[in-house]
Design an enzyme around this catalytic site. Structure first.
Site, mmCIF file in Angstrom:
data_model
loop_
_atom_site.group_PDB
_atom_site.id
_atom_site.type_symbol
_atom_site.label_atom_id
_atom_site.label_comp_id
_atom_site.label_asym_id
_atom_site.label_seq_id
_atom_site.Cartn_x
_atom_site.Cartn_y
_atom_site.Cartn_z
ATOM 1 N N SER A 108 0.857 -1.077 0.020
ATOM 2 C CA SER A 108 -0.111 0.228 -0.022
ATOM 3 C C SER A 108 0.940 1.303 -0.110
ATOM 4 C CB SER A 108 -0.913 0.191 1.265
ATOM 5 O OG SER A 108 0.046 0.155 2.462
ATOM 6 N N LYS A 109 0.137 2.251 0.045
ATOM 7 C CA LYS A 109 0.630 3.812 -0.098
ATOM 8 C C LYS A 109 1.392 3.853 1.284
ATOM 9 C CE LYS A 109 -0.919 8.230 -0.542
ATOM 10 N NZ LYS A 109 -1.936 9.112 -0.742
ATOM 11 N N ARG A 110 0.947 3.207 2.448
ATOM 12 C CA ARG A 110 1.269 3.726 3.633
ATOM 13 C C ARG A 110 2.687 2.660 3.845
ATOM 14 N NH1 ARG A 110 -2.803 1.242 6.594
ATOM 15 N NH2 ARG A 110 -3.626 1.228 4.698
ATOM 16 N N ASP A 111 2.829 1.584 3.317
ATOM 17 C CA ASP A 111 4.047 0.777 3.298
ATOM 18 C C ASP A 111 5.269 1.735 2.705
ATOM 19 O OD1 ASP A 111 2.999 -1.463 4.198
ATOM 20 O OD2 ASP A 111 2.230 -1.966 2.078
ATOM 21 N N GLY A 112 4.876 2.330 1.700
ATOM 22 C CA GLY A 112 6.065 3.196 0.997
ATOM 23 C C GLY A 112 6.512 4.182 2.171
#
Ligand code: GLU
Length: 513
Positions: free
Chosen positions: A264-268
């Site tokens: 997800s974007k959050r992982d980035g």
């Protein structure tokens, strides 16, 4: 066999996620491999989620990666328009066919009525109310209401949607190139809305009508669309288009670095790597999301990295140019299981591509990194720095990080080395060396090396006594490319100046130790 036509069909709801870029890549590869056509279709029928600038971003990202479409809103083609918002009449015409043959019906239930019904079902212990074969006759639609009433409601212009009529008790089976045989029960689907109250089609209707009219032969997309495919198969049947239905290939999920859960974007943000090809500024939220391009990845490296997230050639070879990927690519070799997104592998790919790029070709990129830090360097200097550092960096900004000593005086010295190597009586020796270098004519690495070696021999010094000090004085560190190459690149005067200004710092470090 019809010529292969594949499409990438993103919704312009924000920046293109790296998983979307992989989907585009695989479509591109199949098109090029088969001499087919790669179509870009913008699926912008959900006006609430439309984001300004997203389409331009998608185009730019594809172009940067060298996988531009053959037909697109910008390029045109024989099957346009390629933006769904410009195809309203087409969907109206086709949904009418479904109404006429009984596969679709008008539904007049208002939002409030649907909510009331959901609540009532909940109260009765049913938490999964669905508008389907078992409930539709108790709702307000053209199947449950008397014909005259439906007619009157339509004549009055009452708000309505058009739903797909799906009968229960059937199994829908289809072949997927990756998953093999897939089956869904029609009970799981529900009477999906095809046309919304605003007169725009839902994804399902628009997608099927367009894939048919654009003569798409293969649908290659993310695994999250697999459950929808059953519905799509039923739509093809309802239209009578089953014979020309495209082949399906659903790509495995991209997993986060732990291998648990979707990337997800959050992982980035959490792990500090980009999940978008290009930087994206979210004006509304005032946020900026990092991009592979701005973080210093080469597009060829990103493409190679992405190709391997979900596919493998079945050999040991890992480095593939885009044209080699075209030759090697095969839908049959797409993996079933999710692909863990390992950014270290991405960096490794980048390093391999930097090493394989000529110093001359790297020079403008290196110069741009120095320019961003406020240093204009000549093409010759940039070429030299590229050659000296490319084996030691992974991303483009590293050229400046590891090479700032080429243009800036050193302020930070490797104290450990100095404490170990700097002796009080070194000063006189290194002063002599500085004098020697100051008048040394031939400022090339080889000539400097012979002069320094002759000096060491004359003074009974070994490499170990001289080179670490020389390196630290020049660059602050004992690491780096060949010392004499470094001297050549830094230049005579600057080398001498750094040697001389180094002594004081070295004495101070030693005194403090
Ligand atoms: N518009 C869909 C998306 O945003 C397309 C899915 C498909 O390829 O059918 O991913």
């Amino acid at each position: 066999m019809n010529p292969v036509r594949v499409r990438f069909a993103p919704s312009p709801t924000g920046p293109l996620h790296i998983g979307g870029l992989r989907t585009a890549l695989y479509n591109y590869l199949l098109a090029r491999k088969t001499g087919g056509v790669f179509v870009l279709r913008i699926e912008d029928t959900d006006q609430k989620r439309y984001v300004e600038g997203a389409e331009a971003y998608i185009m730019e990202a594809l172009e940067w990666c060298g996988i531009s479409p053959d037909e697109s809103p910008q390029k045109g083609g024989n099957y346009g328009p390629y933006r769904q918002s410009e195809r309203r009449e087409v969907y109206a015409e086709y949904v009418k066919k479904l109404l006429d043959n009984g596969s679709a019906y008008y539904a007049f239930d208002t939002e409030a009525e649907l909510n009331d019904r959901r609540e009532a079902e909940k109260a009765a212990g049913n938490h999964n109310f669905r508008y389907d074969a078992s409930t539709r006759m108790s709702m307000r639609n053209s199947l449950s209401l008397p014909k005259a009433e439906t007619k009157a409601l339509l004549a009055e212009g009452t708000q309505q949607v058009i739903r797909f009529r799906i009968d229960s008790g059937n199994t829908v089976s289809f072949k997927d190139n990756v998953r093999e045989n897939v089956s869904f029960q029609t009970e799981e689907l529900g009477d999906q809305v095809l046309m919304k109250a605003d007169g725009l089609p839902t994804y399902h209707l628009a997608n099927i009508v367009d894939d048919h009219l654009m003569e798409i032969t293969h649908v290659i997309r993310g695994e999250e669309w697999l459950p929808s495919t059953a519905l799509h198969v039923l739509l093809y049947r309802a239209f009578g288009w089953e014979d020309t239905m495209p082949a399906f290939a659903h790509l495995p999920l991209l997993l986060n670095p732990n291998g648990k859960g979707k990337l997800s974007k959050r992982d980035g943000a959490k792990f500090g790597f980009p999940v978008f090809p290009l930087v994206w500024h979210d004006e509304a939220k005032g946020e900026t999301a990092a991009g592979f391009r701005e973080d210093g990845y080469l597009p060829q490296a990103l493409v190679n990295f992405l190709a391997f997230l979900g596919w493998n050639p079945g050999t040991e070879q890992e480095i593939f140019s885009l044209s080699e990927l075209v030759t090697a690519f095969d839908l049959e070799r797409i993996n079933k299981s999710g692909a863990r997104f390992d950014i270290e592998k991405g960096k490794w790919y980048n390093q391999q591509y930097l090493i394989a790029t000529s110093d001359e070709d790297l020079a403008p990129m290196v110069a741009a990194q120095f320019a961003a830090a406020g240093h204009e360097i000549s093409p010759a200097k940039a070429t030299k720095i590229a050659g000296l550092l490319k084996e030691r960096v992974q991303l483009l900004p590293d050229f400046f990080e590891k090479g700032r000593f080429f243009v800036e005086p050193v302020t930070d010295y490797d104290e450990k080395t100095i404490r170990k190597k700097w002796k009080p009586d070194n000063r006189a020796t290194f002063d002599q060396l500085a004098d020697l270098l100051a008048t040394h004519e031939d400022w090339t690495a080889a000539a400097i090396k012979s002069a320094v070696v002759a000096f060491m021999d004359a003074n009974g010094l070994g490499f170990g006594a001289v080179l670490p000090i020389l390196r630290v004085a020049l660059s602050g560190s004992v690491q780096g490319p060949d010392a004499f190459e470094m001297l050549e690149a830094v230049g005579r005067e600057e080398t001498v100046a750094r040697l001389r200004s180094g002594y004081d710092a070295f004495d101070a470090i030693k005194a403090g130790a």
